[in-house]
Design an enzyme around this catalytic site. Structure first.
Site, mmCIF file in Angstrom:
data_model
loop_
_atom_site.group_PDB
_atom_site.id
_atom_site.type_symbol
_atom_site.label_atom_id
_atom_site.label_comp_id
_atom_site.label_asym_id
_atom_site.label_seq_id
_atom_site.Cartn_x
_atom_site.Cartn_y
_atom_site.Cartn_z
ATOM 1 N N TYR A 178 0.843 -1.206 0.000
ATOM 2 C CA TYR A 178 0.000 0.000 0.000
ATOM 3 C C TYR A 178 0.876 1.253 0.000
ATOM 4 O O TYR A 178 0.649 2.188 -0.780
ATOM 5 C CB TYR A 178 -0.912 -0.027 1.230
ATOM 6 N N GLN A 210 4.584 14.467 13.084
ATOM 7 C CA GLN A 210 5.269 14.024 14.312
ATOM 8 C C GLN A 210 6.704 13.632 14.035
ATOM 9 O O GLN A 210 7.005 13.090 12.983
ATOM 10 C CB GLN A 210 4.521 12.835 14.918
ATOM 11 N N THR A 238 -14.108 5.762 6.956
ATOM 12 C CA THR A 238 -14.828 5.256 5.781
ATOM 13 C C THR A 238 -14.895 3.737 5.913
ATOM 14 O O THR A 238 -14.199 3.145 6.748
ATOM 15 C CB THR A 238 -14.083 5.590 4.472
HETATM 16 P P1 NAD Z 1 -13.722 2.859 0.372
HETATM 17 O O1 NAD Z 1 -13.404 1.423 0.500
HETATM 18 O O2 NAD Z 1 -14.828 3.434 1.171
HETATM 19 O O3 NAD Z 1 -13.986 3.239 -1.167
HETATM 20 C C1 NAD Z 1 -13.150 2.786 -2.189
HETATM 21 C C2 NAD Z 1 -13.992 2.528 -3.426
HETATM 22 O O4 NAD Z 1 -13.096 2.089 -4.470
HETATM 23 C C3 NAD Z 1 -15.043 1.425 -3.229
HETATM 24 O O5 NAD Z 1 -16.317 1.884 -3.623
HETATM 25 C C4 NAD Z 1 -14.554 0.309 -4.133
HETATM 26 O O6 NAD Z 1 -15.597 -0.470 -4.695
HETATM 27 C C5 NAD Z 1 -13.776 1.082 -5.184
HETATM 28 N N1 NAD Z 1 -12.841 0.238 -5.920
HETATM 29 C C6 NAD Z 1 -11.989 -0.694 -5.426
HETATM 30 N N2 NAD Z 1 -11.334 -1.304 -6.425
HETATM 31 C C7 NAD Z 1 -11.768 -0.739 -7.583
HETATM 32 C C8 NAD Z 1 -11.481 -0.943 -8.948
HETATM 33 N N3 NAD Z 1 -10.597 -1.885 -9.351
HETATM 34 N N4 NAD Z 1 -12.085 -0.165 -9.868
HETATM 35 C C9 NAD Z 1 -12.989 0.768 -9.470
HETATM 36 N N5 NAD Z 1 -13.346 0.979 -8.197
HETATM 37 C C10 NAD Z 1 -12.723 0.241 -7.258
HETATM 38 O O7 NAD Z 1 -12.359 3.612 0.690
HETATM 39 P P2 NAD Z 1 -12.020 5.154 0.972
HETATM 40 O O8 NAD Z 1 -11.554 5.237 2.360
HETATM 41 O O9 NAD Z 1 -13.078 6.055 0.463
HETATM 42 O O10 NAD Z 1 -10.717 5.283 0.039
HETATM 43 C C11 NAD Z 1 -10.700 6.125 -1.101
HETATM 44 C C12 NAD Z 1 -9.254 6.411 -1.448
HETATM 45 O O11 NAD Z 1 -8.651 7.112 -0.341
HETATM 46 C C13 NAD Z 1 -8.401 5.164 -1.656
HETATM 47 O O12 NAD Z 1 -7.506 5.393 -2.711
HETATM 48 C C14 NAD Z 1 -7.672 5.017 -0.336
HETATM 49 O O13 NAD Z 1 -6.462 4.319 -0.488
HETATM 50 C C15 NAD Z 1 -7.459 6.468 0.022
HETATM 51 N N6 NAD Z 1 -7.201 6.721 1.430
HETATM 52 C C16 NAD Z 1 -8.121 6.386 2.366
HETATM 53 C C17 NAD Z 1 -7.853 6.626 3.703
HETATM 54 C C18 NAD Z 1 -8.809 6.261 4.803
HETATM 55 O O14 NAD Z 1 -8.413 6.321 5.967
HETATM 56 N N7 NAD Z 1 -10.060 5.914 4.512
HETATM 57 C C19 NAD Z 1 -6.643 7.229 4.069
HETATM 58 C C20 NAD Z 1 -5.717 7.568 3.078
HETATM 59 C C21 NAD Z 1 -6.029 7.315 1.759
#
Ligand code: NAD
Length: 265
Positions: A164, A265, A201
């Site tokens: 990741y 930090q 989320t």
């Molecule tokens: P989430 O799981 O709520 O949403 C992610 C969405 O991506 C889902 O609807 C899923 O179906 C879709 N997805 C997965 N694989 C896919 C594919 N191959 N093609 C199309 N859609 C696909 O997650 P989130 O927390 O909203 O994450 C959104 C972005 O933010 C991601 O890139 C994640 O890495 C990043 N992020 C999240 C956090 C966190 O804490 N939630 C922190 C840092 C970064």
């Protein structure tokens, strides 16, 4: 955590045309709502058809111009189909949010090559393919703004999340290189990365399945953020809205951190 102003909007992206990957959940979903309420036409895309269509139906019922289309971000033909559909329907493309992603953890000594590749395919290859497809369309229609969701894991290492972290570090520097290339070509295409800490989320909260474990584990996660809590998806959507709008016209190739102090930090 919607406030009255996030529900009604004031046209900050009025008339703009947007595509969102990963729009069926989490940060993508919150941004679809926000951009639509701020006046954009929004194509919501995801592999999750049921939740993507439900969101599109809900926003359409609110009176917004949105639709859902299935998109697997690792498939170049899917990207071409989405961009072609949007350009045909609305006449151009102004905004792309690359939010689709997976956040699996794999201990280094046990991770298989397939697991490594799967994470990098969705998080990094998917961001490249989306950026390329959108930039091709934007270069014809006069420019636009591309926002790539990286992570604090793209700034500092996260143990058990090396795949990741590699994918998100890749998104960070891919964004800068692509932004410079577009700027050098005077395409009027801006590309920036957003680096959230832990946001409440489904990606984060689904790991706390056991109710007994939940309170202590969630507290431990909150404690990693000096501000003392997890982030909210609407807070990330606010940052994305700024980058999507013309308010950020002089901003490109930059990293936007939203992490309650996690990486300070
Ligand atoms: P989430 O799981 O709520 O949403 C992610 C969405 O991506 C889902 O609807 C899923 O179906 C879709 N997805 C997965 N694989 C896919 C594919 N191959 N093609 C199309 N859609 C696909 O997650 P989130 O927390 O909203 O994450 C959104 C972005 O933010 C991601 O890139 C994640 O890495 C990043 N992020 C999240 C956090 C966190 O804490 N939630 C922190 C840092 C970064």
């Amino acid at each position: 955590m919607s406030t009255e102003s996030t529900k009604t909007g004031s046209g900050r992206v009025g008339g703009k045309i947007a595509v969102i990957s990963g729009g069926a959940s989490g940060i993508g979903l919150a941004t679809a709502e926000r951009l639509a309420r701020e006046g954009a036409k929004v194509a919501i895309t995801d592999v999750d058809v049921a939740n993507g269509e439900a969101l599109a139906d809900r926003l359409t019922a609110e009176g917004h111009d949105v639709f859902f289309m299935k998109l697997d971000v690792v498939d170049p033909a899917s990207w071409a189909a989405v961009v072609d559909t949007v350009v045909e329907r609305w006449g151009g493309l102004d905004i792309l949010l690359n939010s689709a992603g997976i956040g699996r953890v794999y201990p280094l000594l046990e991770m298989t090559l397939e697991e490594w590749r799967h994470t990098n395919a969705i998080n990094l290859d998917g961001t490249f393919l989306g950026t390329q497809a959108a930039a091709r369309a934007m270069s014809v229609s006069g420019g636009g703004s591309i926002i790539n969701i990286s992570s604090v894991a793209g700034l500092v290492g996260l143990p058990t999340a090396s795949a990741y972290s590699a994918s998100k570090g890749g998104v960070k520097l891919f964004t800068k290189a692509a932004a410079l290339e577009c700027a050098n070509m005077k395409l009027n295409i801006r590309i920036n990365s957003v680096h959230p800490g832990y946001i409440e989320t489904p990606m984060v909260m689904r790991r706390f399945k056991d109710v007994e474990a939940e309170a202590a584990d969630v507290q431990a996660l909150k404690d990693q953020h000096p501000i003392g809590r997890l982030g909210q998806r609407d807070e990330v959507a606010s940052m994305i809205l700024y980058l999507a709008s013309d308010e950020s016209a002089f901003v490109t190739g930059a990293e936007f951190v939203i992490d309650g102090g996690y990486s300070a930090q």
